[in-house]
Every structure is written in structure tokens, then in C-alpha cells.
Design an enzyme around this catalytic site. Structure first.
Site, short mmCIF file in Angstrom:
data_model
loop_
_atom_site.label_atom_id
_atom_site.label_comp_id
_atom_site.label_asym_id
_atom_site.label_seq_id
_atom_site.Cartn_x
_atom_site.Cartn_y
_atom_site.Cartn_z
N CYS A 145 63.67 -3.64 -9.48
CA CYS A 145 63.83 -4.92 -8.77
C CYS A 145 62.90 -6.00 -9.32
O CYS A 145 63.04 -7.17 -8.97
CB CYS A 145 63.62 -4.73 -7.28
SG CYS A 145 64.75 -3.52 -6.57
N HIS A 190 61.83 -11.63 -4.37
CA HIS A 190 62.85 -10.56 -4.33
C HIS A 190 63.35 -10.33 -2.90
O HIS A 190 62.57 -10.15 -1.98
CB HIS A 190 62.23 -9.29 -4.91
CG HIS A 190 63.09 -8.09 -4.77
ND1 HIS A 190 64.45 -8.11 -5.06
CD2 HIS A 190 62.82 -6.82 -4.37
CE1 HIS A 190 64.95 -6.91 -4.84
NE2 HIS A 190 63.99 -6.12 -4.41
N ASN A 228 69.90 -6.15 -0.93
CA ASN A 228 68.97 -6.09 -2.06
C ASN A 228 69.78 -5.80 -3.32
O ASN A 228 70.27 -4.69 -3.51
CB ASN A 228 67.95 -4.97 -1.78
CG ASN A 228 66.99 -4.73 -2.93
OD1 ASN A 228 67.19 -5.24 -4.03
ND2 ASN A 228 65.95 -3.95 -2.67
N1 COA Z 1 70.21 3.06 10.92
C1 COA Z 1 69.67 3.53 12.05
N2 COA Z 1 68.53 4.24 12.08
C2 COA Z 1 67.91 4.46 10.91
C3 COA Z 1 68.42 4.01 9.69
C4 COA Z 1 69.63 3.30 9.74
N3 COA Z 1 70.20 2.79 8.62
N4 COA Z 1 67.59 4.37 8.69
C5 COA Z 1 66.57 5.04 9.26
N5 COA Z 1 66.77 5.09 10.61
C6 COA Z 1 65.94 5.72 11.60
C7 COA Z 1 65.02 6.77 11.05
O1 COA Z 1 65.69 8.00 10.91
C8 COA Z 1 63.94 6.82 12.11
O2 COA Z 1 64.40 7.59 13.17
P1 COA Z 1 63.39 8.57 13.96
O3 COA Z 1 62.34 7.66 14.55
O4 COA Z 1 64.27 9.20 14.97
O5 COA Z 1 62.84 9.51 12.93
C9 COA Z 1 63.85 5.38 12.59
O6 COA Z 1 65.07 4.74 12.17
C10 COA Z 1 62.71 4.61 12.01
O7 COA Z 1 62.67 4.85 10.64
P2 COA Z 1 61.58 4.23 9.75
O8 COA Z 1 61.76 4.68 8.34
O9 COA Z 1 60.25 4.39 10.39
O10 COA Z 1 61.98 2.68 9.86
P3 COA Z 1 61.21 1.45 9.30
O11 COA Z 1 60.87 0.53 10.40
O12 COA Z 1 60.14 1.83 8.33
O13 COA Z 1 62.36 0.73 8.48
C11 COA Z 1 63.11 0.45 6.24
C12 COA Z 1 62.97 1.41 7.40
C13 COA Z 1 63.73 1.22 5.09
C14 COA Z 1 64.04 -0.69 6.66
C15 COA Z 1 61.71 -0.12 5.85
O14 COA Z 1 60.80 0.92 5.70
C16 COA Z 1 61.78 -0.93 4.60
O15 COA Z 1 62.42 -1.95 4.55
N6 COA Z 1 61.07 -0.49 3.54
C17 COA Z 1 61.13 -1.15 2.25
C18 COA Z 1 62.35 -0.68 1.52
C19 COA Z 1 62.70 -1.53 0.35
O16 COA Z 1 62.66 -2.73 0.44
N7 COA Z 1 63.09 -0.89 -0.76
C20 COA Z 1 63.48 -1.54 -1.94
C21 COA Z 1 62.31 -2.13 -2.61
S1 COA Z 1 62.73 -2.89 -4.11
#
Ligand code: COA
Length: 328
Positions: free
Chosen positions: A119, A255, A285
């Protein structure tokens, strides 16, 4: 000649273009294939829908975006000395995607290669073109970011499949007296495992296996923490190098991974979120394409005025991150 009169050449963006696939996939569409919902995706990421390639390849989209950038710049394909394609999802291992784009455009005088920095790819590619142009080796370059991550995603993994979309963005750049003021690129390979794609498993006759390509894996929270720490750092670094305060920057084109990441970056820089244009609601993204698609929208939407100070910044797998400060 008085050497004080000689202006150092830098690199200026003189045209932009972008292309996204026709097919729209909404959050509700994804809720039909994995356990998720529109409210979760929007509130955690700011993403409402994405474009998914069905017939479009990486090189096809890259060439369409590049055609639009050439048209926007008034530069002819034969004038291009260098084509850099930032992609993590090329159509083939070889030939490289930049060569395919060259063939599609008829840019017969260009040297062509791909850049792999996920990215951060467009920021890396623009920096690379800038290095070639500042050295005097080339005058005009086409810098493209294009990805079809949809072919590398595990569509049963809700933690990744809701985040990404496909697309391409491009910029024509040329040697000029104004343009890029300062830039940086950073990498931290020891943290690579938090965001990976592709299998290390060899396939050969000794092993009795065919090569297999693995899907994307991600530790979302680690990526989130990395982004909100490193992006403000590299932006601060580029502003210090350019002697410009954050308040003096007109637009931050960062980004488009996640709205909450952008909010946090704005807060850490103590800059109003209004200076951060966003479009992840429409495209998700798009990896290497995200910064140039946004830049093209800003350019065509009339947001960018001559003399504006603009920061471009990317972050992603590698880990990689970096920023550029430029005068529009
Ligand atoms: N829909 C519903 N629930 C979801 C889900 C989805 N698409 N994806 C994950 N969950 C659930 C998880 O299983 C977890 O459930 P649990 O509490 O029962 O275990 C809960 O939501 C919370 O998950 P968590 O990973 O703690 O969420 P978060 O607040 O960290 O958000 C992201 C997850 C991925 C949105 C966040 O971490 C993020 O944006 N990270 C950066 C990712 C990124 O930008 N990557 C590319 C970089 S170039």
C-alpha cells in the site's frame, strides 16, 4: 555563469488519471457471504462499498488510468522515458506489469519496471521516479499504482475481505523547477509477518507438489498501531525537511485504509480532519492505487490550486511507509 542563479530541478506532477472496475460490491453484498454487517464495517473502517474486478486485470486498469493521466497532462506516450508500476498483484511474474502497460500505451521509448511496496507502493514509485529525474537521467515518467487484491483475498475471512477493493491511479511527472520539496521512504522487515500474502511453500517435482499461492493474512490491530505511529512520524519528518509546519499544508492525501486511522493521524499532527480528503467509503482500501486515485479525484474536482502544499503518505505491508511534500 553565477551558480546562485541556477535552480535545481525537481519533479512535478503534471497530470493524473484513475480507473476502477465497473462492478460495485456493497457491505450488504458481503454480509450475504460472511458473518458481517454494514454497521460494523462502516463504524470500524469508513468503508461503504468497493469495486471488484471481474474482467479487468491489473495491467489493463493501470493502462486505462495512465491513458487518462497522459490526456490530463498533454504528454504523448512516446515522450515517456520511464514507467513505474507499483503493484503487489501483477498479472504475471514476468513480463512485469509496467512492460505490459508500455505495450498497451505504445510508450516505445520508456524503460519499465514494477515496484513492490504494497500500500506504500505509489509513494515508493513516485520517490523512485523523483530520484531518476533529479539525477538528470530521465525527464518524464509515468508513475502508476494498480492492484487487484480481490484475487489474493480469502473471501471466507471476514477480518480481511471487507477491507479491500480493486483499482488503479496514475500520475505523469516531469522535471521542473517546482514540485516535490522533500520525501522519505521507510521499511521494517522484521515486522513483515503482520501483513502477508503468498505462500513460501515450494512446489516442485522433488516435493511432489504444484506451487500454491497463499491468501492474505493480517493482524489488524498491529497494522492499526503501526499506521497511527509511523505515518505522523514520516509526515513530520518530511515537513521538517521542507521547513513547513503542518498548519501550512493545504491537503494531506493519505492511504485510504481506514477512516479511524486517518482521524488519529490528523489528531497526532494537530491538523483539522478537513484537510484530509477521503474516498474509502466508495472504494475501500485499493492498496497501491489508493493515493493516486484520491489525488486524481482531488485534481479533477478542482481542489488542488497552483502553489498548494500537498502531502502524500502511504503505509502497508513490508512493513513500509513514507511521505512526500510537494507544491502543486
Ligand atoms: N464483521 C463483523 N465482525 C468482525 C469482522 C467483520 N468484518 N471482522 C472482525 N470482526 C469481529 C472479530 O471477530 C472480533 O470479534 P470477537 O470480539 O468476538 O473476537 C471483533 O469483531 C473485534 O475484532 P477486532 O479485530 O478487535 O476489531 P478492530 O476494532 O481491531 O477492527 C480492523 C478490526 C481490521 C477494522 C482494524 O483492526 C483495522 O482497521 N486495522 C488496520 C487494517 C488495515 O488497514 N490493513 C491494511 C493496511 S495497508
Amino acid at each position: 555563469m553565477d551558480s546562485g542563479q541556477v535552480k535545481r530541478m525537481t519533479t512535478r506532477i503534471i497530470g493524473t488519471g484513475s480507473y476502477v472496475p465497473e462492478q460495485i460490491v456493497t457491505n450488504d453484498d458481503l454480509a450475504a457471504i460472511v458473518e458481517t454487517n454494514d454497521e460494523w464495517i462502516r463504524s470500524r473502517t469508513g468503508i461503504g462499498q468497493r469495486r471488484i474486478a471481474t474482467v479487468e486485470s491489473t495491467s489493463y486498469m493501470a493502462a486505462r488510468a495512465a491513458e487518462r493521466a497522459l490526456e490530463n497532462s498533454g504528454v504523448k506516450a512516446e515522450e515517456i522515458d520511464l514507467i513505474l508500476l507499483a503493484t503487489s498483484s501483477p498479472d504475471f511474474c514476468f513480463p512485469n506489469g509496467a512492460c505490459e502497460v508500455q505495450g498497451l500505451l505504445g510508450a516505445v521509448n520508456a524503460a519499465c519496471f514494477d515496484i513492490s511496496a504494497a500500500c506504500t507502493g505509489f509513494v515508493y514509485a513516485l520517490n523512485t521516479a523523483h530520484a531518476f529525474i533529479s539525477s538528470g537521467m530521465y525527464r518524464t515518467a509515468l508513475v502508476i499504482g494498480a492492484d487487484v487484491l480481490s484475487k489474493l483475498i480469502d473471501w471466507t475471512d471476514r477480518s480481511t475481505c471487507v477491507l479491500f477493493g480493486d483499482g488503479a491511479g496514475a500520475a505523469v511527472v516531469r522535471a521542473d523547477e517546482t514540485g516535490i520539496i522533500a520525501s522519505n521512504m521507510h521499511s521494517e522487515g522484521s515486522k513483515g509477518s503482520v501483513l502477508t500474502c503468498g505462500s513460501r511453500t515450494n512446489g516442485n517435482f522433488l516435493l511432489g507438489k504444484k506451487p500454491e499461492l497463499g491468501y492474505m493474512t493480517m493482524d489488524g490491530q498491529e497494522v492499526f498501531k503501526f499506521a497511527v505511529k509511523r505515518v505522523p512520524q514520516c509526515i513530520t519528518e518530511v515537513l521538517e525537511a521542507g521547513g513547513i509546519s503542518p498548519e501550512a499544508v493545504d491537503h494531506f492525501a493519505v492511504h485510504q485504509a481506514n477512516y479511524r486511522i486517518i482521524e488519529s493521524i490528523a489528531k497526532r499532527l494537530k491538523v483539522s480532519i478537513d484537510r484530509f480528503p477521503v474516498n474509502m467509503e466508495h472504494y475501500g482500501n485499493t492498496s497501491g492505487a489508493s493515493v493516486p486515485i484520491l489525488l486524481d479525484e482531488m485534481n479533477r474536482g478542482g481542489l488542488l490550486k497552483p502553489g498548494d502544499k500537498v502531502v502524500l503518505s502511504g503505509f502497508g505491508a513490508g512493513l513500509t511507509w513514507g511521505a512526500l511534500l510537494l507544491e502543486w
